[in-house]
Design an enzyme around this catalytic site. Sequence first.
Site, short mmCIF file in Angstrom:
data_model
loop_
_atom_site.label_atom_id
_atom_site.label_comp_id
_atom_site.label_asym_id
_atom_site.label_seq_id
_atom_site.Cartn_x
_atom_site.Cartn_y
_atom_site.Cartn_z
N ARG A 43 0.93 -1.17 0.03
CA ARG A 43 0.14 -0.04 0.05
C ARG A 43 0.84 1.34 0.12
NH1 ARG A 43 -3.71 -0.22 5.14
NH2 ARG A 43 -1.55 -1.09 5.99
N ASN A 96 -1.17 -12.45 -0.40
CA ASN A 96 -0.47 -12.34 1.13
C ASN A 96 -1.37 -11.45 2.11
OD1 ASN A 96 1.55 -12.96 3.36
ND2 ASN A 96 2.02 -10.98 2.55
N TYR A 233 -11.45 -12.87 11.57
CA TYR A 233 -10.17 -13.44 10.87
C TYR A 233 -10.45 -14.67 10.57
CZ TYR A 233 -5.42 -14.79 9.56
OH TYR A 233 -4.25 -15.24 9.04
#
Length: 309
Positions: A43, A96, A233
């Site tokens: 990012r 990932n 998660y």
Amino acid sequence: MEGAISSSPSTRVAVVTGGNKGIGLEVCRQLAGNGVTVVLTARDETRGAAAVKKLRELGLSNVIFHQLDITDASSIARLADFVKTRFGRLDILVNNAAFGGVEYARDPAYASVTSDEELRGMDRDQRLEWLWRNSRETYDAAKKGLQTNYYGTKHVIEAFLPLLHASSDGRIVNVSSDFGLLRFFRNEELKQELNDVGNLTEERLDELLDMFLNDFEAGKVDARGWPAAFTAYKVAKAAMNAYSRILAARQPAPRVNCVHPGYIKTDMTAHSGLLTPEEGGRRVVEVALLPEGGVTGAFFEDGEEASFV
């Protein structure tokens, strides 16, 4: 920092999301060490460029950086356009980039400084309990977890499917987790539905994730039988596992597999893991470099095919 690297038809091209640190950086390093041209994405442009510089100082000149925020459709499109223009195809996509789905009581970037003494002598379960005590589940973090770990990854896959089809042996590797296994679901109907990939659809997955967020906001996670602890998660990784299986069943190519890298010492685990990023990266790269004509729609753990349940 896109560099001037070109790739011959015989050189494989890989894109790695979240490649500037941790497992992602190791995946980039190890793929490049195996002769793969790697597009390292992150990012933050400054951090991504610094990661590429670090790898080039190790003698890996076949790594280039391109900015990518997997939750930003325009960022995904720019990367896909870049890869199409530069290479015309994509051979390996390693998804990932991820978010833990919780807020940490301490800054994960500095946790390694403060946690080593506390964690010494603890086994996996004790370390996970420590991590849970130092975490806080909020609706905003849960929503961000789904947007990143499921929808962001899915949108990256969708954008790159045409370029993966242009490869003679395209493969997608989704960095998953044993936390995404269906054994953590306490609702048998949910567990069975997520495991029934012959009938499960992407639309139904969307409905289930909407249901989860509504239940989370209403405080009904336990009542509905969603997983406990690191709930968002676990749900997001289970959804990504299911989507991977749906995609693999729909088409023989590209091959789509999931891999659990292990409990790794990274920012996302507040450096509480038992394995190094190098060890986790190696497990991911092994799946990325499987021989041609291998399995698709599988889950790998400890270097072996394992159950999604």
